[in-house]
Design a protein around this motif. Structure first.
Motif, PDB file in Angstrom:
ATOM      1  N   PHE A  17      43.197  32.098  39.859  1.00 25.03           N
ATOM      2  CA  PHE A  17      42.732  33.196  40.717  1.00 25.03           C
ATOM      3  C   PHE A  17      41.533  33.867  40.059  1.00 25.03           C
ATOM      4  CE2 PHE A  17      47.301  32.850  41.697  1.00 25.03           C
ATOM      5  CZ  PHE A  17      47.192  32.494  43.034  1.00 25.03           C
ATOM      6  N   TRP A  18      40.359  33.282  40.306  1.00 24.61           N
ATOM      7  CA  TRP A  18      39.131  33.802  39.736  1.00 24.61           C
ATOM      8  C   TRP A  18      38.441  34.720  40.748  1.00 24.61           C
ATOM      9  CZ3 TRP A  18      37.172  32.587  34.826  1.00 24.61           C
ATOM     10  CH2 TRP A  18      37.910  31.643  34.117  1.00 24.61           C
ATOM     11  N   GLY A  19      37.375  35.323  40.329  1.00 21.17           N
ATOM     12  CA  GLY A  19      36.535  36.099  41.229  1.00 21.17           C
ATOM     13  C   GLY A  19      36.680  37.593  41.037  1.00 21.17           C
ATOM     14  N   LEU A  20      35.619  38.291  41.422  1.00 22.60           N
ATOM     15  CA  LEU A  20      35.575  39.736  41.259  1.00 22.60           C
ATOM     16  C   LEU A  20      36.522  40.441  42.216  1.00 22.60           C
ATOM     17  CD1 LEU A  20      34.145  42.017  39.731  1.00 22.60           C
ATOM     18  CD2 LEU A  20      32.404  42.031  41.543  1.00 22.60           C
ATOM     19  N   ALA A  21      36.783  39.852  43.378  1.00 23.84           N
ATOM     20  CA  ALA A  21      37.659  40.492  44.354  1.00 23.84           C
ATOM     21  C   ALA A  21      39.080  40.630  43.812  1.00 23.84           C
ATOM     22  CB  ALA A  21      37.666  39.687  45.655  1.00 23.84           C
ATOM     23  N   PHE A  22      39.591  39.566  43.174  1.00 20.40           N
ATOM     24  CA  PHE A  22      40.933  39.639  42.594  1.00 20.40           C
ATOM     25  C   PHE A  22      40.982  40.667  41.460  1.00 20.40           C
ATOM     26  CE2 PHE A  22      41.303  35.305  44.401  1.00 20.40           C
ATOM     27  CZ  PHE A  22      42.460  35.499  45.127  1.00 20.40           C
ATOM     28  N   ASN A  42      39.066  43.376  40.972  1.00 18.46           N
ATOM     29  CA  ASN A  42      38.986  44.749  41.471  1.00 18.46           C
ATOM     30  C   ASN A  42      40.283  45.175  42.155  1.00 18.46           C
ATOM     31  OD1 ASN A  42      36.368  44.993  40.543  1.00 18.46           O
ATOM     32  ND2 ASN A  42      35.447  44.393  42.498  1.00 18.46           N
ATOM     33  N   ALA A  43      40.876  44.259  42.924  1.00 21.63           N
ATOM     34  CA  ALA A  43      42.125  44.592  43.609  1.00 21.63           C
ATOM     35  C   ALA A  43      43.237  44.882  42.608  1.00 21.63           C
ATOM     36  CB  ALA A  43      42.523  43.452  44.538  1.00 21.63           C
ATOM     37  N   ALA A 101      45.160  48.612  42.034  1.00 21.85           N
ATOM     38  CA  ALA A 101      46.612  48.783  42.058  1.00 21.85           C
ATOM     39  C   ALA A 101      47.117  49.425  40.769  1.00 21.85           C
ATOM     40  CB  ALA A 101      47.299  47.435  42.282  1.00 21.85           C
ATOM     41  N   ALA A 102      46.513  49.051  39.649  1.00 17.75           N
ATOM     42  CA  ALA A 102      46.941  49.610  38.364  1.00 17.75           C
ATOM     43  C   ALA A 102      46.614  51.091  38.258  1.00 17.75           C
ATOM     44  CB  ALA A 102      46.300  48.847  37.214  1.00 17.75           C
ATOM     45  N   ARG A 103      45.539  51.526  38.904  1.00 17.44           N
ATOM     46  CA  ARG A 103      45.105  52.930  38.817  1.00 17.44           C
ATOM     47  C   ARG A 103      45.750  53.808  39.898  1.00 17.44           C
ATOM     48  NH1 ARG A 103      39.736  50.464  37.861  1.00 17.44           N
ATOM     49  NH2 ARG A 103      39.242  50.667  35.634  1.00 17.44           N
ATOM     50  N   ALA A 104      46.577  53.251  40.724  1.00 19.65           N
ATOM     51  CA  ALA A 104      47.214  54.033  41.786  1.00 19.65           C
ATOM     52  C   ALA A 104      48.108  55.110  41.174  1.00 19.65           C
ATOM     53  CB  ALA A 104      48.026  53.116  42.690  1.00 19.65           C
ATOM     54  N   MET A 141      49.743  50.326  49.209  1.00 20.29           N
ATOM     55  CA  MET A 141      48.550  49.986  49.962  1.00 20.29           C
ATOM     56  C   MET A 141      47.682  49.001  49.175  1.00 20.29           C
ATOM     57  SD  MET A 141      45.534  52.517  51.334  1.00 20.29           S
ATOM     58  CE  MET A 141      45.020  52.875  49.650  1.00 20.29           C
ATOM     59  N   ARG A 142      47.527  49.248  47.849  1.00 21.69           N
ATOM     60  CA  ARG A 142      46.730  48.352  47.011  1.00 21.69           C
ATOM     61  C   ARG A 142      47.383  46.980  46.894  1.00 21.69           C
ATOM     62  NH1 ARG A 142      41.830  50.550  47.254  1.00 21.69           N
ATOM     63  NH2 ARG A 142      41.803  52.707  46.485  1.00 21.69           N
ATOM     64  N   MET A 143      48.700  46.933  46.852  1.00 15.80           N
ATOM     65  CA  MET A 143      49.388  45.652  46.790  1.00 15.80           C
ATOM     66  C   MET A 143      49.208  44.861  48.089  1.00 15.80           C
ATOM     67  SD  MET A 143      50.551  45.344  43.786  1.00 15.80           S
ATOM     68  CE  MET A 143      51.604  43.913  44.008  1.00 15.80           C
ATOM     69  N   GLN A 144      49.112  45.541  49.211  1.00 15.19           N
ATOM     70  CA  GLN A 144      48.850  44.859  50.475  1.00 15.19           C
ATOM     71  C   GLN A 144      47.442  44.266  50.493  1.00 15.19           C
ATOM     72  OE1 GLN A 144      50.888  44.093  53.028  1.00 15.19           O
ATOM     73  NE2 GLN A 144      52.545  44.952  51.760  1.00 15.19           N
ATOM     74  N   GLU A 145      46.508  44.939  49.845  1.00 18.17           N
ATOM     75  CA  GLU A 145      45.158  44.390  49.730  1.00 18.17           C
ATOM     76  C   GLU A 145      45.161  43.099  48.921  1.00 18.17           C
ATOM     77  OE1 GLU A 145      42.772  47.435  48.043  1.00 18.17           O
ATOM     78  OE2 GLU A 145      42.810  48.716  49.846  1.00 18.17           O
ATOM     79  N   ILE A 146      45.963  43.074  47.845  1.00 18.55           N
ATOM     80  CA  ILE A 146      46.092  41.836  47.066  1.00 18.55           C
ATOM     81  C   ILE A 146      46.734  40.738  47.906  1.00 18.55           C
ATOM     82  CG2 ILE A 146      47.182  40.793  45.037  1.00 18.55           C
ATOM     83  CD1 ILE A 146      46.932  43.438  43.613  1.00 18.55           C
ATOM     84  N   LYS A 147      47.716  41.102  48.725  1.00 14.74           N
ATOM     85  CA  LYS A 147      48.399  40.114  49.570  1.00 14.74           C
ATOM     86  C   LYS A 147      47.452  39.518  50.596  1.00 14.74           C
ATOM     87  CE  LYS A 147      52.657  39.485  52.217  1.00 14.74           C
ATOM     88  NZ  LYS A 147      53.885  40.154  52.721  1.00 14.74           N
TER      89      LYS A 147
END
Length: 288
Positions: A251-256, A258-259, A263-266, A274-280
């Motif tokens: 799972f490479w890339g800047l999108a992964f 940042n997501a 989630a860690a900063r929530a 909500m952040r976990m749904q973005e990862i999903k």
């Protein structure tokens, strides 16, 4: 004012100088004095250039100090000078290990501080094995004002004798790091981590271990040591370590990246969901 060094086949080296007020020669065979130019040259701030004949031109590099003096030396000369200076300041590693018992006795003069020196017998001689230190002030500071969060980490020592440095770090009310204790061991595995955690648990007087959170990077043998010493404590992992695991499974890339950090900063449960749904949305396999 410019200085030039000249080697002679017979006798001692000489140093010639040239300036606005004149020129002269310092040293050398048969030189009984020094020819001087204008006396004001002594008080002027000038750049001196010393040409070293001991190194080839391709090995030389310029080093400029704070006073503006320019010196041409090789990289190897600079490395040897640094090594000699550090040895003079810090002492040789052999000398440092020989003073370990004296250092331990000095720590014991502070009531409440903990120091443990481990040795092992090896072919008719006793050798150093491990070393643990926790100062009284750090114990009191952690129990009096720090959050119940302890970060654990280990790193390799680059000294000639090697070894592993184990550390325990707390978090103060200002979210700054607060050192708790450290230890030096020969290897990083379950046995050494258990030894470190047992002493740490005793020093901090941890009774209700479920109130504490331990953070780590899943070091070698640490997870097994947790199950033995702190089975009821909550364990978290550094986000950087989790991101590295992301990359290992593809799972490479800047999108992964940042997501994951979002989630860690929530700060609330709803924001985290909500952040976990973005990862999903990016990848269900990553979310799972």
């Amino acid at each position: 004012m410019v200085f030039e060094r000249h080697e002679r086949h017979v006798g001692t080296p000489s140093l010639q100088y040239r300036g606005d007020g004149g020129q002269g020669t310092i040293g050398g065979e048969g030189d009984e004095g020094v020819e001087r130019g204008d006396e004001r040259d002594k008080r002027e701030n000038a750049s001196d250039s010393i040409n070293s004949n001991e190194s080839s031109e391709d090995e030389e590099e310029d080093v400029v100090d704070n006073d503006g003096f320019r010196v041409d030396i090789s990289r190897h000369q600079a490395y040897r000078a640094k090594k000699a200076a550090l040895k003079e300041i810090e002492g040789a590693p052999e000398w440092q290990y020989s003073r370990l018992w004296d250092y331990s006795e000095n720590i014991r003069t502070s009531p409440g501080s903990t120091v443990v020196v481990g040795t092992e017998d090896n072919m008719r001689e006793t050798r150093f094995s491990r070393f643990y230190v926790c100062f009284r002030a750090l114990k009191r500071g952690f129990k009096a004002g720090c959050r119940p969060i302890i970060g654990l980490d280990g790193c390799h020592l680059k000294e000639p004798y090697g070894g592993i440095l184990l550390t325990a770090i707390g978090v103060d009310p200002n979210t700054n790091l607060f050192p708790i204790t450290y230890a030096v061991v020969d290897k990083e595995y379950r046995k050494t981590w258990e030894w470190f955690l047992i002493i740490l648990k005793h020093d901090l007087n941890i009774v209700r271990e479920y109130e504490y959170i331990f953070m780590s990077e899943k070091q070698k043998g640490l997870m097994q040591a947790f199950e033995e010493v702190f089975p009821s404590s909550d364990r978290k992992y550094y986000v950087r370590h989790l991101h590295n695991n992301f990359k290992l499974v593809g799972f490479w890339g800047l999108a992964f990246k940042n997501a994951l950090w979002h989630a860690a900063r929530a700060c609330t449960v709803n924001e985290w969901k909500m952040r976990m749904q973005e990862i999903k949305k990016l990848s269900e396999a990553t979310h799972d």
